[in-house]
Design an enzyme around this catalytic site. Sequence first.
Site, PDB file in Angstrom:
ATOM      1  N   LYS A  84       0.850  -1.194   0.000  1.00  0.00           N
ATOM      2  CA  LYS A  84       0.000   0.000   0.000  1.00  0.00           C
ATOM      3  C   LYS A  84       0.883   1.241   0.000  1.00  0.00           C
ATOM      4  O   LYS A  84       1.757   1.395   0.867  1.00  0.00           O
ATOM      5  CB  LYS A  84      -0.844  -0.033   1.281  1.00  0.00           C
ATOM      6  CG  LYS A  84      -2.288   0.389   1.107  1.00  0.00           C
ATOM      7  CD  LYS A  84      -3.034   0.102   2.403  1.00  0.00           C
ATOM      8  CE  LYS A  84      -4.378   0.761   2.423  1.00  0.00           C
ATOM      9  NZ  LYS A  84      -5.000   0.692   3.759  1.00  0.00           N
TER      10      LYS A  84
HETATM   11  O1  G3P Z   1      -9.156   1.577   4.706  1.00  0.00           O
HETATM   12  C1  G3P Z   1      -8.965   2.871   5.164  1.00  0.00           C
HETATM   13  C2  G3P Z   1      -9.502   3.029   6.526  1.00  0.00           C
HETATM   14  O2  G3P Z   1      -8.705   2.347   7.424  1.00  0.00           O
HETATM   15  C3  G3P Z   1      -9.743   4.402   6.972  1.00  0.00           C
HETATM   16  O3  G3P Z   1     -10.899   4.329   7.686  1.00  0.00           O
HETATM   17  O4  G3P Z   1     -12.543   5.043   9.326  1.00  0.00           O
HETATM   18  O5  G3P Z   1     -10.101   5.562   9.662  1.00  0.00           O
HETATM   19  O6  G3P Z   1     -11.419   6.749   7.909  1.00  0.00           O
HETATM   20  P1  G3P Z   1     -11.260   5.494   8.720  1.00  0.00           P
END
Ligand code: G3P
Length: 217
Positions: A84
């Site tokens: 990634k």
């Molecule tokens: O896959 C990306 C994710 O981990 C981000 O999620 O909820 O931290 O914005 P969030």
Amino acid sequence: MKIFLDTANVTELREGVAMGLVDGCTTNPSLIAKEKRPFRPLVEEICSIVAPGDVSLEVVATDFDGMVKEGKELAQVAPNAVVKCPLTKDGLKAVKHLSSEGIRVNQTLCFSATQALLSAKAGATYISPFLGRLDDIAAVGMDLVRDICEIYRVYGFKTQVLAASIRNPLHVVDAAKAGAHVATMPFSVLEMLMKHPLTDIGLKKFLDDWNKSGAKI
Ligand code: G3P
């Protein structure tokens, strides 16, 4: 649409995989840090639980050389490891370089259609638009997922749209309607997808009636 779990927690991953519903996993530095375990054994365990499903492992370098070096190391963790890289100028260069060497890359932290177009041109295997974080700033995250799906369809790009930063079941439904190839979500959202109060009420009524009847299977 494939379902990935957005977690580095092996208990959640084992449970999701045992349900037969998990096609892959995405991690990021914040999720890894939460587990408070040494990096290499943790990611090896994750890759073996999720195999043959893809597991995204993120670089932490921000310069091209560092991302390429870390990317090569991460790609060695397991055959299902996907590197990634963030969607920056150096990140795009790293995607081009790593993918030309046969290393699959998930380009993360995508917040615009122009970024996604460049990432596909650079050869990313996955593009990760963060829809919840756009919603957080009063932009409609799902519009971005729709735009990317349309652009990729028009030009026949092979890059898969991985809807990320999913926060609730409606995000999952909308990502599926938009044609996203993958939705990655926390374990709690996966559990919400299967719950319906009418299912619970209906099941209780069936079993109450059955028990009252004294019948046996
Ligand atoms: O896959 C990306 C994710 O981990 C981000 O999620 O909820 O931290 O914005 P969030």
